[in-house]
Design an enzyme around this catalytic site. Structure first.
Site, mmCIF file in Angstrom:
data_model
loop_
_atom_site.group_PDB
_atom_site.id
_atom_site.type_symbol
_atom_site.label_atom_id
_atom_site.label_comp_id
_atom_site.label_asym_id
_atom_site.label_seq_id
_atom_site.Cartn_x
_atom_site.Cartn_y
_atom_site.Cartn_z
ATOM 1 N N GLY A 69 0.814 -1.214 0.000
ATOM 2 C CA GLY A 69 0.000 0.000 0.000
ATOM 3 C C GLY A 69 0.844 1.259 0.000
ATOM 4 C CG ASN A 156 -5.188 4.328 8.919
ATOM 5 O OD1 ASN A 156 -5.511 5.274 8.206
ATOM 6 N ND2 ASN A 156 -4.198 4.398 9.789
ATOM 7 C CD GLN A 184 -6.988 -0.441 7.436
ATOM 8 O OE1 GLN A 184 -7.780 -1.304 7.802
ATOM 9 N NE2 GLN A 184 -5.706 -0.472 7.778
ATOM 10 C CG HIS A 206 -0.152 -6.501 5.133
ATOM 11 N ND1 HIS A 206 -0.153 -6.129 6.452
ATOM 12 C CD2 HIS A 206 0.161 -5.387 4.428
ATOM 13 C CE1 HIS A 206 0.159 -4.847 6.532
ATOM 14 N NE2 HIS A 206 0.352 -4.377 5.314
ATOM 15 C CB THR A 242 11.878 -9.158 -10.911
ATOM 16 O OG1 THR A 242 13.005 -8.861 -11.736
ATOM 17 C CG2 THR A 242 11.430 -10.590 -11.149
ATOM 18 C CB CYS A 331 4.820 6.114 19.106
ATOM 19 S SG CYS A 331 5.824 4.646 18.986
HETATM 20 N N1 PLP Z 1 -2.831 3.064 3.786
HETATM 21 C C1 PLP Z 1 -3.608 2.681 4.815
HETATM 22 C C2 PLP Z 1 -4.949 3.316 4.996
HETATM 23 C C3 PLP Z 1 -3.150 1.711 5.707
HETATM 24 O O1 PLP Z 1 -3.918 1.340 6.733
HETATM 25 C C4 PLP Z 1 -1.875 1.124 5.483
HETATM 26 C C5 PLP Z 1 -1.317 0.129 6.422
HETATM 27 O O2 PLP Z 1 -1.302 0.323 7.620
HETATM 28 C C6 PLP Z 1 -1.122 1.545 4.381
HETATM 29 C C7 PLP Z 1 -1.633 2.521 3.560
HETATM 30 C C8 PLP Z 1 0.226 0.966 4.080
HETATM 31 O O3 PLP Z 1 0.087 -0.304 3.461
HETATM 32 P P1 PLP Z 1 1.331 -1.319 3.450
HETATM 33 O O4 PLP Z 1 1.485 -1.805 4.859
HETATM 34 O O5 PLP Z 1 0.905 -2.414 2.510
HETATM 35 O O6 PLP Z 1 2.514 -0.582 2.951
#
Ligand code: PLP
Length: 409
Positions: A69, A156, A184, A206, A242, A331
């Protein structure tokens, strides 16, 4: 076994994803190679692309695989900004919600510091919902100076769903591209990339039962985007590197599994979440639910502030009692900071520091909620006793709560 109530941080891998991943890890072949092993790996990647596209209401050609993400957010925001700014140097404004994840927040701030961007923070109401009239006002003010709009699909921390489609409608009037971080939301609530009208949308493996380290950017075919990294020209020349066949195949398997049972699971988690919320309100009556009411938030999200508690103390005490939760925000250098999301929703710092997020996922059961409700009153009372350890580092806080915890029995 500890009770895991932190599915928004990461959720256990789905059985389907584990099976596919272990099968693919035992094989070889670079999807860009022309021999048999390469062609087989390419087929696995293209099958996964189709599956993922179907799960998100997109065309397979709109899927750009990334390492997660964070990378998808960086690619979308920087790539759109550069492409739009190159086309017309007057386009320097980025309209960004004040409650974005740091993957977007820090990216727009970086563009401000290094690339001459001007960030316009879109305010939210007390539930954390972006104010549409503010979006409209900022767009109408000087549309020719707007490079892009970025507003997450679901928050999130507090789980609030955003009016993404209405925002797209407003931006479309001026031909301005909109990106949404749907990390999310994807797999939790129904979403359809095509129908949303978004130019770009980030998702991650994940968070829905796939492996860590893989994600995707859905990118409209006609959308111009400047790549962030350069190399072999994979993924429409937008994201070189890759392709990670096992992770991509497992991500798609997880996405297919969650979307096929999405309505049933949404219903199940929604009820479990509502039971958790009413249970917390009964056992700790002054706890305040933050974020939107049930229908306007992610089905698995319950977020509270506990007056007089330091969020980190509560987290450590719950952990000692075998319940794993989160304060919801990161934090900085070991020092807990009040969440920018809660501050944007109008909370003062002291209130915001009492935050605790409980998030449910596919392995969550009634017994998990029972365990939380059993552990919470005492953990809360002890966290209050420890006080608002405002000037302690989180390590000292941990020591304080561990002392309190160990003196309990
Ligand atoms: N964006 C949101 C809203 C998230 O909750 C998270 C993960 O905590 C991310 C982006 C980042 O994703 P990744 O852990 O796959 O880099």
């Amino acid at each position: 076994m500890p009770v895991y109530l932190d599915h928004a941080a990461t959720t256990p891998m789905a059985a389907e994803a584990l099976t596919v991943m272990t099968r693919e890890l035992a094989r070889t072949g670079n999807p860009s190679s022309l021999h048999g092993a390469g062609r087989r790996a390419r087929r696995a990647v293209e099958d996964a692309r189709e599956t993922l596209a179907a799960a998100a209401g997109a065309h397979p050609s709109e899927v750009i695989f990334t390492s997660g993400g964070t990378e998808a957010d960086n690619l979308a925001v920087k790539g759109l900004y550069w492409a739009r700014h190159d086309e017309n140097p007057r386009r320097t404004r980025i309209l960004c919600s004040a409650v974005e994840h740091h993957a977007v927040l820090d990216t727009v701030e970086w563009l401000e510091r290094h690339e001459g961007a001007e960030v316009v923070w879109l305010p939210v109401d007390e539930n954390g919902t972006v104010l549409l009239e503010e979006v409209e006002r900022e767009l109408d003010k000087e549309p020719e100076s707007v490079a892009l709009v970025t507003v997450m699909w679901a928050n999130n921390e507090v789980g609030t769903l955003q009016p993404v489609e209405q925002i797209v409608e407003l931006a479309n009037r001026h031909g301005i591209p909109v990106h949404s971080d749907a990390v999310q939301a994807f797999g939790s609530v129904p979403l359809n990339f095509r129908a949303s009208g978004l130019s770009a949308m980030s998702v991650s493996g994940h968070k829905l039962g796939g492996p860590v380290g893989v994600g995707a950017l859905f990118l409209g075919r006609a959308v111009k985007l400047t790549p962030v990294q350069h190399g072999g020209g994979q993924e429409r020349d937008v994201r070189s590197g890759t392709l990670d066949t096992p992770a991509i195949a497992a991500f798609a398997a997880a996405a297919e599994a969650v979307t096929s049972s999405l309505e049933v699971e949404r219903e199940r988690l929604g009820s479990l979440r509502d039971r958790l919320i009413s249970g917390v309100r009964e056992t700790v009556p002054d706890a305040v639910l933050r974020g939107a009411p049930s229908s306007g938030r992610l089905p698995g999200n319950a977020h509270f502030t506990f007056p007089g508690c330091e969020g980190d103390s509560l987290l450590f005490l719950l952990d000692l009692a075998g319940v794993e939760s989160s304060t919801g925000s990161a934090c900085t250098a070991g020092v807990p900071r009040p969440s920018h999301v809660l501050l944007a929703m109008g909370l003062d710092e002291a209130t915001a520091r009492g935050a605790q997020r409980f998030t449910l996922g596919h392995s969550s059961t009634d017994a998990d909620v029972d365990a939380l409700l059993k552990a919470l009153p005492e953990a809360c009372a002890r966290a209050r006793q420890a006080g608002m350890a405002g000037h302690e580092s989180s390590i000292q806080t941990a020591a304080t709560v561990a002392r309190l915890g160990s003196s309990s029995h």
